[in-house]
Design an enzyme around this catalytic site. Structure first.
Site, mmCIF file in Angstrom:
data_model
loop_
_atom_site.group_PDB
_atom_site.id
_atom_site.type_symbol
_atom_site.label_atom_id
_atom_site.label_comp_id
_atom_site.label_asym_id
_atom_site.label_seq_id
_atom_site.Cartn_x
_atom_site.Cartn_y
_atom_site.Cartn_z
ATOM 1 N NE ARG A 39 -32.893 22.574 15.838
ATOM 2 C CZ ARG A 39 -34.176 21.512 15.920
ATOM 3 N NH1 ARG A 39 -35.103 21.660 15.043
ATOM 4 N NH2 ARG A 39 -34.060 20.932 17.225
ATOM 5 N N GLY A 85 1.091 -1.041 0.141
ATOM 6 C CA GLY A 85 0.123 0.017 0.107
ATOM 7 C C GLY A 85 0.971 1.307 0.030
ATOM 8 N N GLY A 96 -28.711 16.509 16.144
ATOM 9 C CA GLY A 96 -29.016 14.921 16.043
ATOM 10 C C GLY A 96 -29.667 14.801 14.405
ATOM 11 C CD GLU A 117 -4.877 9.811 -6.500
ATOM 12 O OE1 GLU A 117 -3.867 10.619 -6.968
ATOM 13 O OE2 GLU A 117 -5.684 9.794 -7.224
HETATM 14 C C1 LIG Z 1 -11.826 4.082 -1.875
HETATM 15 C C2 LIG Z 1 -10.464 3.727 -2.079
HETATM 16 C C3 LIG Z 1 -10.043 3.986 -3.572
HETATM 17 C C4 LIG Z 1 -8.582 3.572 -3.923
HETATM 18 N N1 LIG Z 1 -8.423 3.793 -5.309
HETATM 19 C C5 LIG Z 1 -7.055 3.387 -5.670
HETATM 20 C C6 LIG Z 1 -6.725 3.246 -6.954
HETATM 21 O O1 LIG Z 1 -7.662 3.522 -7.881
HETATM 22 N N2 LIG Z 1 -5.642 2.619 -7.382
HETATM 23 C C7 LIG Z 1 -4.622 2.440 -6.420
HETATM 24 O O2 LIG Z 1 -3.610 1.880 -6.969
HETATM 25 N N3 LIG Z 1 -4.729 2.323 -4.957
HETATM 26 C C8 LIG Z 1 -6.137 2.990 -4.675
HETATM 27 N N4 LIG Z 1 -6.246 2.955 -3.146
HETATM 28 C C9 LIG Z 1 -5.495 2.488 -2.454
HETATM 29 C C10 LIG Z 1 -4.782 3.532 -1.535
HETATM 30 O O3 LIG Z 1 -3.929 4.295 -2.311
HETATM 31 C C11 LIG Z 1 -4.284 2.922 -0.407
HETATM 32 O O4 LIG Z 1 -5.227 2.521 0.499
HETATM 33 C C12 LIG Z 1 -3.414 3.738 0.498
HETATM 34 O O5 LIG Z 1 -2.047 4.256 -0.173
HETATM 35 C C13 LIG Z 1 -2.794 3.276 1.698
HETATM 36 O O6 LIG Z 1 -2.262 1.732 1.712
HETATM 37 P P1 LIG Z 1 -2.843 0.712 2.527
HETATM 38 O O7 LIG Z 1 -4.300 0.890 2.563
HETATM 39 O O8 LIG Z 1 -2.093 -0.618 2.270
HETATM 40 O O9 LIG Z 1 -2.338 1.276 4.100
HETATM 41 P P2 LIG Z 1 -0.849 1.036 4.973
HETATM 42 O O10 LIG Z 1 0.119 1.205 3.960
HETATM 43 O O11 LIG Z 1 -0.989 -0.685 5.456
HETATM 44 O O12 LIG Z 1 -1.010 1.912 6.050
HETATM 45 C C14 LIG Z 1 -1.545 1.727 7.113
HETATM 46 C C15 LIG Z 1 -1.304 2.769 7.961
HETATM 47 O O13 LIG Z 1 0.140 3.027 8.404
HETATM 48 C C16 LIG Z 1 0.609 4.032 8.074
HETATM 49 N N5 LIG Z 1 2.054 4.036 7.256
HETATM 50 C C17 LIG Z 1 2.515 3.134 6.433
HETATM 51 N N6 LIG Z 1 3.678 3.272 6.169
HETATM 52 C C18 LIG Z 1 4.097 4.464 7.084
HETATM 53 C C19 LIG Z 1 5.380 5.182 7.220
HETATM 54 N N7 LIG Z 1 6.484 4.869 6.429
HETATM 55 N N8 LIG Z 1 5.555 6.064 8.171
HETATM 56 C C20 LIG Z 1 4.249 6.463 8.570
HETATM 57 N N9 LIG Z 1 3.078 5.744 8.707
HETATM 58 C C21 LIG Z 1 2.847 4.748 7.756
HETATM 59 C C22 LIG Z 1 -0.368 4.672 7.000
HETATM 60 O O14 LIG Z 1 -0.148 6.106 6.961
HETATM 61 C C23 LIG Z 1 -1.658 4.028 7.402
HETATM 62 O O15 LIG Z 1 -1.920 4.906 8.609
HETATM 63 C C24 LIG Z 1 -7.606 3.213 -2.848
HETATM 64 C C25 LIG Z 1 -8.071 2.939 -1.689
HETATM 65 C C26 LIG Z 1 -9.402 3.411 -1.337
HETATM 66 C C27 LIG Z 1 -9.712 3.081 0.177
#
Ligand SMILES: Cc1cc2nc3c(=O)[nH]c(=O)nc-3n(C[C@H](O)[C@H](O)[C@H](O)COP(=O)(O)OP(=O)(O)OC[C@H]3O[C@@H](n4cnc5c(N)ncnc54)[C@H](O)[C@@H]3O)c2cc1C
Length: 380
Positions: free
Chosen positions: A268, A131, A340, A363
């Protein structure tokens, strides 16, 4: 410096606002509750030139800049963030990756169809185990004779289930880590390529988010996008522009929440007076308005610079970070001002409250934006 919209920008804003009021507003809650993807609205956006706003006219686009693109995303998201994110993933991720890194042949093949809204695009970087650390991509592309064979799975791809074309990142040289990832263009119907599970989400429920699966998906060299092993680095450049669209998505939803709260506060009555006469409510409205203006100015600065061909890594990350966190604060206060009724689906603010949270995650999370900005600051 000029802090005014041009006459053309005002006209564009009015046109998109009218479109959103007529074609989106009446359906928002039904689409949200039943998770209905607004396909027809997307096609109509394409007919009006909004699905390819930032691309040149010779490729079927509208030849506009990022400020105009931000205005379009803001106005749609002011009514429904789902429509905003569908258009954002289509335009500044999928189509823009092809526009920036594609060969002439690839641009001519895909962009006119994407810009007209005939085709929808999606962009797949994220994986279940990659991610924030997207360089940990596991999906792999192996050269077999003249073909690339892709295997693996992407997750959380916006538009996955409706996309006619997908830009996906895959590892082509595992030893080279982020310098061993390449981008590929995959068309719907290609054997071994399909959308998987569609997620059931907290918000932005009319947009479709889900898996993209590759099982022995065979592609020719014509489907390699950009230089071999440059896919990850190119993705970071694509995300520089993409973050402007997520900031615009945040600003649009925050504007919708603020408008609703302002309206409600004047209507309101408690203790015999409109609640807008209480200083505590006025202070909330003031903080919301200041946040909104600051977010917009940061985002228009990034858009202005990008339109002039400048690198905007720092500026677009700042805009995305501030706008998304401000939008979460604004939506929260909008619910509070409604009391509410803010918790009830008859009023629009509960949906903004749910939808807007994605903006601090998608992103690049807020934590990752801070990391990106810190690197830029320490470089100087
Ligand atoms: C509705 C939705 C639409 C999306 N659309 C797309 C899309 O079109 N294409 C695509 O490719 N992706 C897409 N995504 C994915 C999105 O970009 C990722 O969810 C996001 O980048 C975070 O990755 P993760 O969910 O694996 O979280 P993780 O990377 O597992 O993060 C978990 C937590 O740890 C923190 N963390 C991780 N690494 C660090 C670090 N080095 N330092 C400090 N904190 C850290 C993060 O900030 C977060 O709070 C989408 C996600 C959603 C929910």
């Amino acid at each position: 410096m000029d802090f005014e919209y041009t006459a053309e920008q005002l006209q564009l804003r009015k046109a998109v606002r009218e479109f959103a009021a007529g074609e989106i507003a009446p359906h928002v809650m039904e689409w949200d509750e039943k998770q209905i993807f607004p396909l027809e609205v997307f096609r109509n956006l394409g007919k009006l030139g909004y699905a390819g706003a930032i691309f040149p006219e010779e490729l079927g686009g509208a030849g506009l800049g990022y400020i105009e693109y931000a205005i379009v995303i803001e106005e749609l998201s002011r009514v429904d963030g789902s429509v905003g994110i569908i258009l954002a993933a289509h335009t500044s991720l999928c189509s823009n990756h092809i526009f920036k890194m594609g060969t002439e042949e690839q641009k001519r093949c895909y962009l006119p169809k994407l810009a007209s809204g005939e085709w929808i695009g999606c962009w797949s970087l994220t994986e279940p185990e990659a991610g924030s650390d997207a360089a940990g991509t596991k999906t792999k592309a192996v050269k077999e004779g003249d073909s690339w064979v892709l295997n693996g799975a992407k997750t959380f791809t916006t538009n996955a289930h409706y996309a006619d074309v997908c830009v996906a990142m895959a590892t082509t040289d595992r030893a080279a880590a982020q310098h061993g990832i390449s981008a590929f263009i995959i068309e719907k119907g290609t054997p071994g390529f399909r959308a998987g599970k569609k997620e059931n989400k907290l918000g932005l429920r009319a947009s479709a988010t889900g898996e993209v699966i590759f099982e022995g998906c065979r592609l020719s060299d014509n489907h390699l996008l950009g230089q071999l092993n440059h896919g990850f680095v190119d993705s970071l450049k694509v995300l520089d522009g993409g973050r402007i669209s997520i900031a615009a998505l945040s600003i649009g939803m925050a504007q919708g929440a603020y408008d609703a709260a302002l309206r409600y506060s004047k209507m309101r009555k408690q203790f015999g007076r409109p609640i807008s006469e209480f200083q505590a409510i006025q202070h909330k409205l003031v903080d919301m308005a200041v946040d909104l203006d600051a977010a917009r100015l940061l985002n228009y600065r990034a858009a202005f610079m990008l339109d002039r061909g400048m690198r905007v890594t720092r500026e677009s990350s700042m805009a995305k970070l501030f706008a998304s966190e401000a939008a979460v604060r604004i939506a929260n206060e909008a619910v509070q001002i409604h009391g509410g009724y803010g918790f009830i689906k008859d009023y629009p603010v509960e949906k903004f409250y749910r939808d807007v949270k994605l903006c601090t995650i998608g992103e690049g999370t807020s934590e990752i934006q801070r990391l990106v900005i810190a690197r830029q600051l320490l470089k100087s």
